[in-house]
Design a protein around this motif. Structure first.
Motif, PDB file in Angstrom:
ATOM      1  N   LEU A 101       0.803  -1.230   0.000  1.00 10.98           N
ATOM      2  CA  LEU A 101       0.000   0.000   0.000  1.00 10.98           C
ATOM      3  C   LEU A 101       0.840   1.287   0.000  1.00 10.98           C
ATOM      4  CD1 LEU A 101      -3.142  -0.857   2.150  1.00 10.98           C
ATOM      5  CD2 LEU A 101      -2.882  -0.805  -0.329  1.00 10.98           C
ATOM      6  N   PRO A 102       1.894   1.383   0.822  1.00  9.29           N
ATOM      7  CA  PRO A 102       2.662   2.641   0.799  1.00  9.29           C
ATOM      8  C   PRO A 102       3.319   2.884  -0.559  1.00  9.29           C
ATOM      9  CG  PRO A 102       3.249   1.308   2.716  1.00  9.29           C
ATOM     10  CD  PRO A 102       2.389   0.447   1.852  1.00  9.29           C
ATOM     11  N   CYS A 103       3.512   1.798  -1.376  1.00 11.61           N
ATOM     12  CA  CYS A 103       4.198   1.971  -2.666  1.00 11.61           C
ATOM     13  C   CYS A 103       3.273   2.515  -3.747  1.00 11.61           C
ATOM     14  CB  CYS A 103       4.752   0.642  -3.160  1.00 11.61           C
ATOM     15  SG  CYS A 103       6.065   0.026  -2.137  1.00 11.61           S
ATOM     16  N   LEU A 104       1.970   2.639  -3.449  1.00 11.25           N
ATOM     17  CA  LEU A 104       1.061   3.196  -4.454  1.00 11.25           C
ATOM     18  C   LEU A 104       1.564   4.559  -4.911  1.00 11.25           C
ATOM     19  CD1 LEU A 104      -2.511   2.282  -3.128  1.00 11.25           C
ATOM     20  CD2 LEU A 104      -1.511   1.592  -5.304  1.00 11.25           C
ATOM     21  N   GLY A 105       2.191   5.303  -3.988  1.00  9.15           N
ATOM     22  CA  GLY A 105       2.663   6.642  -4.350  1.00  9.15           C
ATOM     23  C   GLY A 105       4.156   6.695  -4.591  1.00  9.15           C
ATOM     24  N   ALA A 106       4.796   5.541  -4.876  1.00  5.74           N
ATOM     25  CA  ALA A 106       6.257   5.510  -5.053  1.00  5.74           C
ATOM     26  C   ALA A 106       6.697   6.532  -6.110  1.00  5.74           C
ATOM     27  CB  ALA A 106       6.690   4.105  -5.476  1.00  5.74           C
ATOM     28  N   ASN A 148       1.911  11.488  -8.024  1.00  5.36           N
ATOM     29  CA  ASN A 148       2.372  10.106  -7.890  1.00  5.36           C
ATOM     30  C   ASN A 148       1.318   9.224  -7.216  1.00  5.36           C
ATOM     31  OD1 ASN A 148       4.720  10.850  -9.069  1.00  5.36           O
ATOM     32  ND2 ASN A 148       5.947  10.873  -7.178  1.00  5.36           N
ATOM     33  N   HIS A 149       0.744   9.755  -6.131  1.00  5.37           N
ATOM     34  CA  HIS A 149      -0.265   8.952  -5.419  1.00  5.37           C
ATOM     35  C   HIS A 149      -1.522   8.755  -6.270  1.00  5.37           C
ATOM     36  CE1 HIS A 149       2.242   9.632  -1.839  1.00  5.37           C
ATOM     37  NE2 HIS A 149       1.595   8.581  -1.325  1.00  5.37           N
ATOM     38  N   MET A 150      -1.950   9.823  -6.958  1.00  2.00           N
ATOM     39  CA  MET A 150      -3.160   9.711  -7.780  1.00  2.00           C
ATOM     40  C   MET A 150      -2.927   8.696  -8.913  1.00  2.00           C
ATOM     41  SD  MET A 150      -4.783  13.563  -8.033  1.00  2.00           S
ATOM     42  CE  MET A 150      -3.430  14.375  -8.852  1.00  2.00           C
ATOM     43  N   GLU A 151      -1.749   8.793  -9.551  1.00  2.00           N
ATOM     44  CA  GLU A 151      -1.459   7.904 -10.669  1.00  2.00           C
ATOM     45  C   GLU A 151      -1.313   6.455 -10.213  1.00  2.00           C
ATOM     46  OE1 GLU A 151       1.983   8.290 -13.338  1.00  2.00           O
ATOM     47  OE2 GLU A 151       0.952  10.014 -14.186  1.00  2.00           O
ATOM     48  N   GLY A 152      -0.631   6.269  -9.059  1.00  2.00           N
ATOM     49  CA  GLY A 152      -0.425   4.901  -8.556  1.00  2.00           C
ATOM     50  C   GLY A 152      -1.743   4.222  -8.243  1.00  2.00           C
ATOM     51  N   ALA A 153      -2.635   4.946  -7.542  1.00  2.00           N
ATOM     52  CA  ALA A 153      -3.932   4.349  -7.182  1.00  2.00           C
ATOM     53  C   ALA A 153      -4.770   4.130  -8.436  1.00  2.00           C
ATOM     54  CB  ALA A 153      -4.671   5.263  -6.204  1.00  2.00           C
ATOM     55  N   MET A 154      -4.710   5.106  -9.352  1.00  2.00           N
ATOM     56  CA  MET A 154      -5.513   5.017 -10.569  1.00  2.00           C
ATOM     57  C   MET A 154      -5.048   3.836 -11.422  1.00  2.00           C
ATOM     58  SD  MET A 154      -8.135   6.590 -11.632  1.00  2.00           S
ATOM     59  CE  MET A 154      -8.671   5.164 -12.508  1.00  2.00           C
ATOM     60  N   ASP A 155      -3.724   3.619 -11.446  1.00  2.00           N
ATOM     61  CA  ASP A 155      -3.169   2.510 -12.214  1.00  2.00           C
ATOM     62  C   ASP A 155      -3.656   1.165 -11.647  1.00  2.00           C
ATOM     63  OD1 ASP A 155      -0.905   1.610 -14.199  1.00  2.00           O
ATOM     64  OD2 ASP A 155      -0.576   0.461 -12.369  1.00  2.00           O
ATOM     65  N   ALA A 156      -3.588   1.028 -10.318  1.00  2.55           N
ATOM     66  CA  ALA A 156      -4.037  -0.219  -9.682  1.00  2.55           C
ATOM     67  C   ALA A 156      -5.526  -0.417  -9.899  1.00  2.55           C
ATOM     68  CB  ALA A 156      -3.718  -0.174  -8.185  1.00  2.55           C
ATOM     69  N   LEU A 157      -6.274   0.659  -9.733  1.00  2.44           N
ATOM     70  CA  LEU A 157      -7.732   0.581  -9.885  1.00  2.44           C
ATOM     71  C   LEU A 157      -8.091   0.174 -11.324  1.00  2.44           C
ATOM     72  CD1 LEU A 157     -10.385   1.052  -8.401  1.00  2.44           C
ATOM     73  CD2 LEU A 157     -10.312   3.445  -9.106  1.00  2.44           C
TER      74      LEU A 157
END
Length: 893
Positions: A101-106, A148-157
């Protein structure tokens, strides 16, 4: 954000170093280490319960290591979780989730993307419920305003939406609403993001729900459409492509949603169909076929045709980077590489009335804007017919008139367009067809190879007309010119042209059939010349053209002058190709057609062909259990092709095959094939069983009861629809055996009847051929064992008679009616309640050729007329339509 308890597991320094070292060797291109050895060592580590924790640690925390190593750890972790997640201890599962979870915004995009992929796998394995913190983490990231956080979560979603969209559209205990309801408003919001990556990911995610159409999306469909129009002219091509894809999918599954906005959508699609980005234009071009397939009112599209057709035509010209341009330069002497050979599929033999759909060979080729535009024009011509010609023909004529070398692509596209509308606009083109054909024939000799090849194809689209018109002098001259023109192209030096010419010639052969007989010698000379010079890939197409020729002219081929041209090269090839080589398949298929065409004329070639088929089947059956001692890898296709060639031989030689069968172990091999677990092997085996039953049943006799039992089993299967062709052939074979062995069939009669009756009673959902064969076999069993079948007549008489009335006149139908007459003699009252249906079945005959059967049918009808006194017969007659009554008058009732 990390869950408590993550501190309880710590990696050992030693283990960390070893695993990183291995990963480094694995990804390094220069590493001299043996990759399979590294892989084995990684497999060895996988047995340690906390190996995946190490991988998660390296991915999430190994800051000092290169991104490539961290990514490699992540990909290995993803593959491990896919197979082992459910077996892992909850503590290890929890550790990995808390590291992800913390890596979503890596900071690094590659790390974020790898994490997104792993999260999707964990949700696939453990569900949303198994990871309550995940949704909240997504929401926090999406609302964070940090790219970074928006893109990471959006990518996973977006990966969850793509792999398992239904997960977000289901109730989750403890949540007030479905996850999709929480995310949709945020996804719509991102449509307006200044970052192209977020616009792309959010639109791609929503598009995944068009098929499912959850109520949340349905309720806000106007907002969605508003968002799509807002993104319509997005600077990012990837986004425009997704907008087009959304409209294409919507029109396929929810056209009603688009109907109020249809004019705007069409206007937009016309605009993006000319997009500078080819992928966007291709996605837009899919819209036109989708519109026509959705059966929407053509009126709306009609007014746009004058603008649409020129766009399609300009997109039909070859693009500069089209792979065909490079291929067209290839010389014929260049051997084909293995990857140039497209997979080929042999269709098992099928006894019945339904022809399989012709499959287009384009599945192997790359789909592109040119092909999509031609397909759209084809569909439009089928919907609007000749209406498109006033717009289309002036453009085609202008392009054809373009002179000079640089305009060859326009000329080529015009010829393609003519072929594309060759079916849909045939009525409007008909008066001009001889001019069109006269124009195409010289193009077969054009200096540009791709014009030569497209002219072959377009000519073949008009082959029906060329053959129909060959009755008078001018028409025959044109037929001959087309025939000779295609034969010249078969000997072209360009591989691409060879392929197009051979395929076009096969189409012409099918249409022309016996009309080819006068030109057989020159046709064979050309085909066998090609046979000598083609490389492997096109050789397959020559085999097909030879086989099609044999099917078309049949017995005409059986003349020494033709056989001297045809057979020596084929026999030489036959000796050259080993039993384990897949190049044998098209040769076996070709021989099958030749054996059927030559009939007893094939006798002189039969013995070695028969023996080789037996050897191949034997070797393959051994390879199935012991490939080492067989010396080959098992491939069922060798068995299927060999069984089918044996069927062709049996059909061709008739009882002449008996001496070959008697000296072989075919019977035992065939029984094994009838029990094979592969349905296509069984399908061909039962076809051969039926063929052998017709000509030499005596050789099946020693194992007759086994053949009958196994054939009956094919009809009694819960998964009948999946193996319908096997059931069809088995059913037919039982009938063929029945009329040869007569009373010996009696032990299985009732078993088979109990399977056939449900097929006849539920005929509407089943394949036409199976229903026909079931009706015929039931009749044949009734004919040889009326005493067994007739007591059960009233159970099946009605549905059986309905099926009989659908069958065309032939020998098999005669047998079935012999069964009908035999049953009525044995149990006249059994058919009383279905008399009207029986009369309709009798009336379905055009004429009964067999005088003896004709008389039997007369007796049956007269018997009922005498039996039914007091107006009951007249009452039955009055229930029949006038044409049926007229037909019955032949039988003097």
């Amino acid at each position: 954000m990390a869950a408590a308890g993550s501190a309880s597991w710590q990696p050992q320094e030693e283990g960390l170093k070893e695993i990183c070292g291995l990963l480094e060797q694995q990804i390094s291109p220069s590493s001299s280490a043996d990759k399979s050895q590294i892989w084995q060592q990684l497999q060895h580590y996988s047995q340690f319960p906390d190996f995946n924790n190490y991988l998660a640690f390296i991915l999430a925390r190994a800051e000092g290591k290169s991104v490539e190593i961290r990514q490699a750890a992540g990909l290995l972790l993803k593959n491990n979780l896919r197979t082992a997640y459910k077996m892992m201890s909850p503590a290890h599962q929890q550790y990995i989730k808390s590291e992800l979870l913390p890596c979503l915004g890596a900071a690094d995009k590659h790390i974020r993307s790898t994490v997104g992929t792993i999260i999707s796998v964990v949700v696939q394995q453990g569900g949303i419920l198994g990871w309550p913190e995940l949704l909240q983490a997504f929401i926090n990231c999406l609302d964070s305003n940090d790219l970074n956080h928006m893109e990471g979560a959006m990518d996973a979603l977006s990966k969850i939406c793509e792999d398992i969209p239904q997960v977000l559209d289901s109730d989750v205990p403890g949540l007030a609403e479905r996850p999709i309801n929480i995310f949709l408003p945020r996804l719509f919001q991102f449509f307006q993001s200044p970052h192209a990556s977020l616009r792309k990911l959010s639109l791609g995610s929503v598009n995944q729900y068009i098929m499912l159409m959850p109520s949340a999306l349905y309720a806000s469909v106007d907002k969605y459409l508003h968002g799509l129009f807002g993104l319509a002219n997005d600077p990012a091509a990837e986004v425009r492509k997704l907008v087009c894809a959304a409209f294409v999918q919507l029109i396929e599954v929810r056209p009603s949603v688009l109907e109020p906005h249809m004019k705007n959508v069409i206007e937009y699609m016309l605009q993006v169909n000319k997009d500078t980005d080819d992928e966007v234009a291709l996605e837009a071009c899919e819209f036109w076929s989708a519109y026509c397939d959705a059966q929407l009112p053509p009126e709306i599209l009609r007014e746009y045709l004058p603008r649409l057709i020129p766009i399609l035509l300009s997109n039909m010209a070859y693009a500069d980077d089209d792979e065909s341009l490079a291929e067209a330069e290839e010389d014929e002497s260049l051997p084909d590489r293995d990857q140039d050979l497209k997979p080929r599929f042999h269709t098992s033999r099928f006894h019945g009335s339904e022809d399989a759909e012709d499959d287009d060979d384009d599945s192997f080729n790359v789909w592109n804007l040119r092909k999509c535009s031609a397909a759209a024009l084809d569909v439009l011509s089928n919907v609007f017919g000749d209406e498109i010609l006033p717009t289309l023909m002036p453009i085609i004529q202008a392009k054809l008139a373009a002179t000079g070398d640089e305009a060859w692509k326009d000329r080529e596209a015009a010829v393609l367009a003519l072929g594309a509308v060759g079916e849909g606009c045939i009525n409007g083109l008909y008066p001009h067809l001889s001019e069109i054909v006269a124009f195409l024939i010289p193009l077969l000799d054009d200096k540009f190879p791709l014009i030569r090849s497209i002219s072959c194809w377009t000519l073949s689209r008009f082959s029906k007309y060329i053959v129909q018109d060959s009755g008078h002098q001018k028409g025959y001259e044109q037929f001959d010119a087309a025939l000779m023109g295609l034969l010249r192209r078969i000997l072209d030096t360009n591989k691409r042209v060879q392929e197009a010419a051979c395929s076009a010639f096969a189409t012409l052969e099918e249409e022309a059939a016996e009309e080819l007989a006068p030109r057989l010698e020159v046709i064979l000379q050309h085909l066998m010349c090609a046979f000598g010079k083609y490389q492997r890939r096109n050789l397959r197409i020559v085999y097909d053209a030879i086989g099609t020729l044999a099917d078309a002219v049949g017995g005409e081929l059986n003349q020494p002058v033709y056989l001297e041209i045809l057979m020596p090269p084929l026999i030489a090839k036959w000796h050259q190709v080993p039993n384990s080589d897949k190049d044998l398949f098209p040769l076996l298929e070709c021989f099958t057609s030749i054996a059927q065409a030559l009939g007893t004329g094939f006798t002189q070639f039969a013995q070695p062909v028969f023996q080789r088929c037996i050897n191949i089947i034997q070797t393959q059956q051994l390879a199935k259990v012991d490939p080492v001692s067989a010396g080959v890898q098992y491939d069922k296709e060798f068995i299927v092709c060999s069984l089918d060639l044996l069927s062709g031989l049996t059909e061709g030689l008739g009882s002449g095959i008996e001496s070959l069968v008697s000296q072989s172990n075919l019977r035992d091999l065939l029984l094994q094939c009838c029990m094979d677990d592969a349905s296509d092997v069984r399908q061909s085996a039962f076809a051969l069983l039926g063929d052998l039953a017709r000509v030499c049943p005596v050789h099946l006799h020693p194992r007759l009861s086994e053949f009958l039992d196994i054939a009956a089993k094919q009809l009694n299967t819960p998964k009948l629809k999946e193996t319908i062709s096997v059931a069809n052939n088995a059913c037919w074979a039982i009938g063929e055996l029945a009329i040869k062995v007569r009373k010996e069939i009696s032990p299985i009669v009732m078993t088979v009847i109990s399977c056939l009756v449900p097929i006849l009673q539920h005929a509407e959902g089943l394949n036409k051929s199976l229903v026909e064969n079931s009706a015929i076999t039931l009749g044949r069993l009734a004919w040889v064992c009326p005493d067994l079948v007739s007591p059960h007549m009233e159970h099946f008489m009605q549905s059986w008679c309905i099926a009989l009335s659908m069958i065309r006149d032939d020998i098999e139908k005669e047998d079935a009616f012999r069964g009908l007459c035999a049953m009525v003699r044995a149990n006249p009252s059994g058919a009383l309640s279905s008399l009207v249906f029986m009369c309709k079945a009798i009336a379905s005959w055009h004429e009964i050729r067999s005088e003896e059967l004709h008389n039997e049918v007369c007796q049956v009808l007269h018997g009922y007329k005498q039996m039914l006194r007091n107006g009951a017969w007249d009452q039955c007659m009055s229930a029949l339509e006038p044409p049926v009554k007229d037909k019955l008058s032949k039988y003097q009732v």
